[in-house]
Design an enzyme around this catalytic site. Structure first.
Site, PDB file in Angstrom:
ATOM      1  N   ASP A   1       4.269   0.420  12.052  1.00  0.00           N
ATOM      2  CA  ASP A   1       3.066  -0.164  11.455  1.00  0.00           C
ATOM      3  C   ASP A   1       2.854  -1.624  11.844  1.00  0.00           C
ATOM      4  O   ASP A   1       1.840  -2.222  11.458  1.00  0.00           O
ATOM      5  CB  ASP A   1       3.117  -0.051   9.919  1.00  0.00           C
TER       6      ASP A   1
ATOM      7  N   CYS B   1      -5.355  13.567  12.696  1.00  0.00           N
ATOM      8  CA  CYS B   1      -5.183  12.200  12.227  1.00  0.00           C
ATOM      9  C   CYS B   1      -5.239  11.317  13.456  1.00  0.00           C
ATOM     10  O   CYS B   1      -4.763  11.699  14.520  1.00  0.00           O
ATOM     11  CB  CYS B   1      -3.836  12.095  11.529  1.00  0.00           C
TER      12      CYS B   1
ATOM     13  N   ARG C   1      -8.842  -0.074   4.111  1.00  0.00           N
ATOM     14  CA  ARG C   1      -7.870   0.893   3.586  1.00  0.00           C
ATOM     15  C   ARG C   1      -6.553   0.205   3.269  1.00  0.00           C
ATOM     16  O   ARG C   1      -5.836   0.628   2.363  1.00  0.00           O
ATOM     17  CB  ARG C   1      -7.605   1.987   4.636  1.00  0.00           C
TER      18      ARG C   1
ATOM     19  N   ARG D   1       0.917  14.651  12.993  1.00  0.00           N
ATOM     20  CA  ARG D   1       1.438  14.471  11.636  1.00  0.00           C
ATOM     21  C   ARG D   1       1.458  15.749  10.804  1.00  0.00           C
ATOM     22  O   ARG D   1       0.746  15.871   9.796  1.00  0.00           O
ATOM     23  CB  ARG D   1       0.673  13.357  10.914  1.00  0.00           C
TER      24      ARG D   1
ATOM     25  N   LYS E   1       0.834  -1.204   0.000  1.00  0.00           N
ATOM     26  CA  LYS E   1       0.000   0.000   0.000  1.00  0.00           C
ATOM     27  C   LYS E   1       0.872   1.259   0.000  1.00  0.00           C
ATOM     28  O   LYS E   1       0.680   2.160  -0.811  1.00  0.00           O
ATOM     29  CB  LYS E   1      -0.888   0.017   1.253  1.00  0.00           C
ATOM     30  N   ASN E   2       1.830   1.314   0.913  1.00  0.00           N
ATOM     31  CA  ASN E   2       2.583   2.560   1.074  1.00  0.00           C
ATOM     32  C   ASN E   2       3.576   2.795  -0.056  1.00  0.00           C
ATOM     33  O   ASN E   2       4.031   3.920  -0.242  1.00  0.00           O
ATOM     34  CB  ASN E   2       3.255   2.611   2.451  1.00  0.00           C
TER      35      ASN E   2
HETATM   36  N1  EPU Z   1       6.484  14.409  10.796  1.00  0.00           N
HETATM   37  C1  EPU Z   1       6.627  15.737  11.109  1.00  0.00           C
HETATM   38  N2  EPU Z   1       6.645  16.641  10.087  1.00  0.00           N
HETATM   39  C2  EPU Z   1       6.547  16.281   8.785  1.00  0.00           C
HETATM   40  C3  EPU Z   1       6.414  14.913   8.457  1.00  0.00           C
HETATM   41  C4  EPU Z   1       6.373  13.989   9.490  1.00  0.00           C
HETATM   42  O1  EPU Z   1       6.720  16.099  12.279  1.00  0.00           O
HETATM   43  O2  EPU Z   1       6.597  17.166   7.910  1.00  0.00           O
HETATM   44  C5  EPU Z   1       6.436  13.402  11.878  1.00  0.00           C
HETATM   45  C6  EPU Z   1       5.087  12.722  11.955  1.00  0.00           C
HETATM   46  O3  EPU Z   1       4.178  13.476  12.718  1.00  0.00           O
HETATM   47  C7  EPU Z   1       5.421  11.402  12.594  1.00  0.00           C
HETATM   48  C8  EPU Z   1       6.817  11.109  12.062  1.00  0.00           C
HETATM   49  O4  EPU Z   1       7.335  12.354  11.602  1.00  0.00           O
HETATM   50  O5  EPU Z   1       5.478  11.537  13.987  1.00  0.00           O
HETATM   51  C9  EPU Z   1       6.857  10.061  10.947  1.00  0.00           C
HETATM   52  O6  EPU Z   1       6.144  10.523   9.846  1.00  0.00           O
HETATM   53  P1  EPU Z   1       6.493  10.123   8.339  1.00  0.00           P
HETATM   54  O7  EPU Z   1       6.449  11.369   7.538  1.00  0.00           O
HETATM   55  O8  EPU Z   1       7.706   9.284   8.301  1.00  0.00           O
HETATM   56  O9  EPU Z   1       5.241   9.229   7.995  1.00  0.00           O
HETATM   57  P2  EPU Z   1       4.274   9.340   6.751  1.00  0.00           P
HETATM   58  O10 EPU Z   1       5.051   9.501   5.510  1.00  0.00           O
HETATM   59  O11 EPU Z   1       3.177  10.279   7.038  1.00  0.00           O
HETATM   60  C10 EPU Z   1       4.376   6.768   6.284  1.00  0.00           C
HETATM   61  C11 EPU Z   1       3.387   5.665   6.145  1.00  0.00           C
HETATM   62  C12 EPU Z   1       2.774   5.340   7.496  1.00  0.00           C
HETATM   63  C13 EPU Z   1       3.902   4.920   8.426  1.00  0.00           C
HETATM   64  C14 EPU Z   1       4.956   6.036   8.501  1.00  0.00           C
HETATM   65  C15 EPU Z   1       6.149   5.680   9.349  1.00  0.00           C
HETATM   66  C16 EPU Z   1       2.571   6.029   3.910  1.00  0.00           C
HETATM   67  C17 EPU Z   1       1.459   6.392   3.008  1.00  0.00           C
HETATM   68  N3  EPU Z   1       2.343   6.083   5.216  1.00  0.00           N
HETATM   69  O12 EPU Z   1       3.650   7.875   6.780  1.00  0.00           O
HETATM   70  O13 EPU Z   1       1.891   4.252   7.305  1.00  0.00           O
HETATM   71  O14 EPU Z   1       3.397   4.652   9.709  1.00  0.00           O
HETATM   72  O15 EPU Z   1       5.413   6.351   7.176  1.00  0.00           O
HETATM   73  O16 EPU Z   1       6.763   4.539   8.872  1.00  0.00           O
HETATM   74  O17 EPU Z   1       3.646   5.668   3.443  1.00  0.00           O
HETATM   75  C18 EPU Z   1       0.038   2.859   7.760  1.00  0.00           C
HETATM   76  O18 EPU Z   1       0.269   2.297   6.677  1.00  0.00           O
HETATM   77  O19 EPU Z   1      -0.768   2.390   8.609  1.00  0.00           O
HETATM   78  C19 EPU Z   1       0.731   4.115   8.056  1.00  0.00           C
HETATM   79  C20 EPU Z   1       0.296   4.985   8.962  1.00  0.00           C
END
Ligand code: EPU
Length: 422
Positions: A308, A118, A400, A123, A22-23
């Protein structure tokens, strides 16, 4: 809304085929926006999040065709008709923000709603914004939307992420493929989904090296071209189904699984007394001797233990021998499964980012509900080992990220069905 009914106590035996990630798919699909030529994705997962991304891309003028029952996505962004990602779509799925980098790179502007509240934490988007600003974008927040402009196009830059954010790495990587000059992303995320995205972008003609390490180098090119790419296996779906025989007993082979995708997780399973064997087709999982043992888990960016899989691991540790400690370091509010597991007879408490779980002999079925995808599936796993019936409500979250969870677990002997909510 549908619910899933699980009657626990049956050992599981057989094979489960792991779908595309998915991701990975949610980052690969927006890559279509970078080129006016077609992009074909094979091994796509059939999930509601993929349908949400389809809706978003179509709203921007992209064509998205689903072939072979949804396993192949034929994408084309020959002409873009909009550069605005609307709140109504973004609020449903945070990954909608992955159109920001590609739109800025191709159209030199984008208006993207902030995702807002969220279920698993705040996030924010600050890391994405600083990275794109370093590449010359001007970004303002107005009416809940990020208004981004790069008159004359993005410029290559040295970008140091304050945290190895997966999404920010993906947005910056995609943006940099069409920027003028060289971009260096430091403290980049190293997840397999990043490598998969880089592989796809290279197939489209991008010049990228270092993906899978903390420093990614991208030489911008004038345009990207048509390509076809196979989506990498879903390591989180894999880890989830690997836990099913660890929880319920039996032996399950997860077809398409590879150790390198889930190394830190496999190391913890081994310590808990669960054996994982790499076969020609996948990973075979069974308990070594009876009940698993307690282990401690700390979530971390890849190659650490994935956040995850934290909820699913907790479900197993609820019936392990001894006391386990689970520390969540990625998201500040990712223990929504804990109170539901308590309702099933688990013995645990949560303080801040740490959960302490004291294993019990047996969980008891109960009606439960969770407001996050991974929390929901952890309750299904818990139900596999629980006495009596577990009803997991609000299956919307499951759909999802898991395709046909009841069919996959049913095929290995679980007593599980989907029912319509009255
Ligand atoms: N963060 C910030 N600022 C930003 C971006 C992120 O503070 O600009 C923080 C977030 O709040 C969080 C941490 O950094 O505390 C990690 O966030 P990250 O950006 O790495 O996560 P993401 O890209 O939003 C993806 C996956 C998530 C998975 C995370 C961590 C996708 C679509 N989603 O999210 O997947 O948990 O990386 O590995 O790739 C899931 O599939 O259930 C899921 C939530």
């Amino acid at each position: 809304m549908d619910a899933i009914l699980v009657r626990g106590g049956r050992p599981l035996n057989g094979q489960i085929t792991i779908a595309g990630a998915k991701n990975a798919a949610l980052a690969l699909m927006p890559a279509t926006l970078l080129s006016d030529e077609p992009l074909t994705l094979t091994n796509a997962p059939r999930l509601s999040d993929v349908r949400t991304m389809t809706t978003l891309l179509r709203s921007l003028g992209a064509e998205v065709q689903t072939l072979q029952d949804g396993k192949v996505l034929a994408l084309s962004s020959h002409t873009l008709t909009s550069t605005r990602a609307d709140y109504d779509i973004v609020r449903k799925m945070r990954a909608s923000n992955l159109v920001l980098g590609p739109l800025l790179a191709r159209a030199h502007r984008a208006v993207v709603s902030l995702p807002g509240g969220c279920a698993i934490g705040a996030r924010p988007m600050d890391i994405h914004v600083s990275a794109l600003e370093a590449m010359g974008a001007e970004i303002d927040l107005k009416d809940g939307y990020l208004h981004a402009n790069a008159p004359g196009g993005l410029k290559g830059a040295r970008v140091k992420l304050r945290f190895a954010s997966v999404g920010a790495t993906e947005n910056t990587l995609m943006a940099a493929t069409l920027a003028r000059g060289t971009t260096l992303i430091e403290n980049a995320a190293r997840e397999p989904e990043i490598v998969d995205l880089a592989d796809c972008l290279r197939a489209m003609g991008a010049q990228i090296s270092g993906d899978g390490t903390s420093t990614i180098e991208i030489q911008g090119v004038a345009r990207l071209h048509a390509a076809s790419h196979r989506v990498v296996a879903d390591r989180i779906e894999l880890g989830t189904y690997m836990l099913a025989p660890a929880i319920a007993g039996g032996e399950v082979e997860c077809i398409g699984g590879r150790i390198h995708l889930v190394e830190a997780f496999v190391e913890r399973l081994d310590a808990a007394g669960v054996s994982v064997e790499e076969t020609a087709k996948g990973l075979k999982v069974a308990r070594k001797n009876g009940r698993p043992h307690a282990v401690d888990v700390v979530t971390a960016p890849y190659p650490g233990f994935p956040t995850d899989l934290q909820a699913q691991m907790m479900a197993m540790l609820c019936t392990a021998e001894g006391q386990s400690r689970l520390e969540e370091r990625i998201f500040e509010n990712r223990f929504m499964h804990a109170p539901e597991l308590l309702r099933m007879g688990a013995s645990l408490d949560v303080q801040g980012g740490v959960a302490t779980v004291r294993g019990v002999d047996r969980l008891k079925g109960a009606p439960v509900m969770a407001t996050d995808l991974r929390a929901s599936v952890s309750l299904i796993l818990a139900g596999l080992a629980a006495e009596g019936e577990t009803r997991v409500n609000r299956v919307y979250h499951l759909d999802r990220g898991y395709e046909q969870v009841e069919a996959k677990l049913g095929a290995v002997g679980a007593d599980i069905e989907r029912v319509s909510d009255a």
